[in-house]
Design an enzyme around this catalytic site. Sequence first.
Site, PDB file in Angstrom:
ATOM      1  N   SER A 134       0.842  -1.189   0.000  1.00 31.63           N
ATOM      2  CA  SER A 134       0.000   0.000   0.000  1.00 31.63           C
ATOM      3  C   SER A 134       0.875   1.236   0.000  1.00 31.63           C
ATOM      4  O   SER A 134       2.011   1.209   0.463  1.00 31.63           O
ATOM      5  CB  SER A 134      -0.868   0.007   1.254  1.00 31.63           C
ATOM      6  OG  SER A 134      -0.018   0.061   2.388  1.00 31.63           O
ATOM      7  N   LYS A 135       0.279   2.311  -0.533  1.00 33.58           N
ATOM      8  CA  LYS A 135       0.990   3.583  -0.604  1.00 33.58           C
ATOM      9  C   LYS A 135       1.446   4.052   0.769  1.00 33.58           C
ATOM     10  O   LYS A 135       2.467   4.693   0.911  1.00 33.58           O
ATOM     11  CB  LYS A 135       0.027   4.642  -1.175  1.00 33.58           C
ATOM     12  CG  LYS A 135       0.383   5.066  -2.575  1.00 33.58           C
ATOM     13  CD  LYS A 135      -0.218   6.412  -2.934  1.00 33.58           C
ATOM     14  CE  LYS A 135      -1.716   6.455  -2.867  1.00 33.58           C
ATOM     15  NZ  LYS A 135      -2.375   7.343  -3.781  1.00 33.58           N
ATOM     16  N   ARG A 136       0.638   3.720   1.758  1.00 36.58           N
ATOM     17  CA  ARG A 136       0.912   4.216   3.104  1.00 36.58           C
ATOM     18  C   ARG A 136       2.189   3.606   3.679  1.00 36.58           C
ATOM     19  O   ARG A 136       2.940   4.252   4.385  1.00 36.58           O
ATOM     20  CB  ARG A 136      -0.283   3.896   4.015  1.00 36.58           C
ATOM     21  CG  ARG A 136      -0.518   4.882   5.112  1.00 36.58           C
ATOM     22  CD  ARG A 136      -1.939   4.785   5.635  1.00 36.58           C
ATOM     23  NE  ARG A 136      -2.362   3.411   5.859  1.00 36.58           N
ATOM     24  CZ  ARG A 136      -2.034   2.684   6.926  1.00 36.58           C
ATOM     25  NH1 ARG A 136      -1.274   3.199   7.869  1.00 36.58           N
ATOM     26  NH2 ARG A 136      -2.453   1.441   7.049  1.00 36.58           N
TER      27      ARG A 136
ATOM     28  N   SER B 206       4.526   1.572   1.716  1.00 33.32           N
ATOM     29  CA  SER B 206       5.611   1.370   0.768  1.00 33.32           C
ATOM     30  C   SER B 206       5.523   2.439  -0.304  1.00 33.32           C
ATOM     31  O   SER B 206       4.458   3.011  -0.527  1.00 33.32           O
ATOM     32  CB  SER B 206       5.510   0.000   0.083  1.00 33.32           C
ATOM     33  OG  SER B 206       5.453  -1.037   1.019  1.00 33.32           O
TER      34      SER B 206
END
Length: 502
Positions: free
Chosen positions: A263-265, A267
């Site tokens: 996930s963007k959060r 990685s």
Amino acid sequence: MPTTNPAVRVRIAPSPTGPLHIGTARTALFNLLHARHVGGTFVLRLEDTDVARSTEAHERDILDGLHWLGIAWDEGPGMGPGGDDVGPYPPYRQMRRLSTYAEAARRLLEADLAYPCYCTPEELEADRRAQEAARQAPRYVGRCAALTPEERAVREGEGRRGALRFRVRPGIVAWDDLVRDRVEIDTANLGGDFVIVRADGTPLYHFTVVVDDAAMAISHVIRGEDHISNTPKHILLFEALGHDVPVFGHLPLILNPDGTKMSKRKSQTAVADYRAQGFLREALVNYLAFLGWSPGVEGEDVLSFDELVERFDITKVQKGGAKFDRARLEWLNGQWIRRLEDMDLVDRLRPFVVAAHDRGELARVPGDDELRSLLPIVRDRLPTLAAIVEIAGFLWLDEIRPDPADLVPRRWDLATTREGLRAAREALAAHDAVTWEADELEPPLRALAETRGWKAGDLFMALRVAVTGRTATPPLFDTLVALGRDRVLARLDHALEVIADA
Ligand code: GLU
């Protein structure tokens, strides 16, 4: 290995609803590696029917990113702005294929394999709530599944427009997955008949993907594991439309280091960010290829695209999730930086130095020759291209500001540091331009440390910080040579001033 295999046609079908994601790049790469390995064709199709979320900027980012990685498609949209589609099945953008979907929808409707559904959002919401209260999985209740032509006519007469719902047949849908072997899914778990065309005429993903895969003669659908639950719906649609069902292969998820889905959060997921940080395309491709696959040969870590093509075997892809390991990517990047030709590396470093200059972090931009002459001392120290600024930026500053806290080595005090730097300055000033060479500068400074009873490491650390402002640099004597006599002496004078009244 056959050179061409017209029977194998694979594709990547990105939706331009976000920037190019590491996962999409990995899926594209696996498709390309498979196509190249067996001599098949790699197609790119833009799935842009989510008009509200699709943007031209995302589309550019995706196409540019794949292009930068060297993931080139044999068929698909042209690269240039407004470039013509390439390949025998144009257009390769779904919003330009709307008539194809309308035609397929009409066929399903006529064969009663799909039906108009007039349920209102309120009715569907009430169904969902009732199911939730009864602890049932959400599914379409079939309110419109058996309307008579007269009942439909009444609703149309009231000005209601029907969405088109596909009839899900009872039973098991099964396929032999390239990666996951036999998969069987009971259609009772698919949530009932599903909408394939909205009331406003917009065709939806499950439908367009199947119509297009059939129209473009896709033989193998290789995509992320998150699509497994979609595949039975797709198989039912292929069958209903009378098309051959392609072979499916579902690639393992890419995971955050903590094992959750990437996930963007947690990685960094945008390919453009890796590029901006100075990762080489060769390293990223090499790394992505190992996210769920490996050649299974000890020591085969650093592989070029051609070597990957030669070894790649889609049936050897692992089932379990692949953890994203940034340290390994950086290691691979370092390996690839070491392999580049000198001028190639200089060309790739330059934009990072220029960008740092533009940001005001450097006073000047070194020329090609200067950059090239530095390679022997910096190359092995670069985890990324951007790190050149970190590692050698002190060379391109007019003035550095050494921190007094760093200037004084741990075992020294201020007075010793002053004495050490003064003595070092004297020893260095004794050299002229001719003897300003690493192997000439080192012995007198070692001798100096010995005479004074200092550890050479302490003297060298004070000297390093004095002339670079940093505690970690390329080898000290190479650094002194790169800086040149005048700058070294001037920076030593400045450092002595900094600690004169500290
Ligand atoms: N447009 C879909 C996506 O981006 C494609 C999925 C597929 O490969 O079928 O997820």
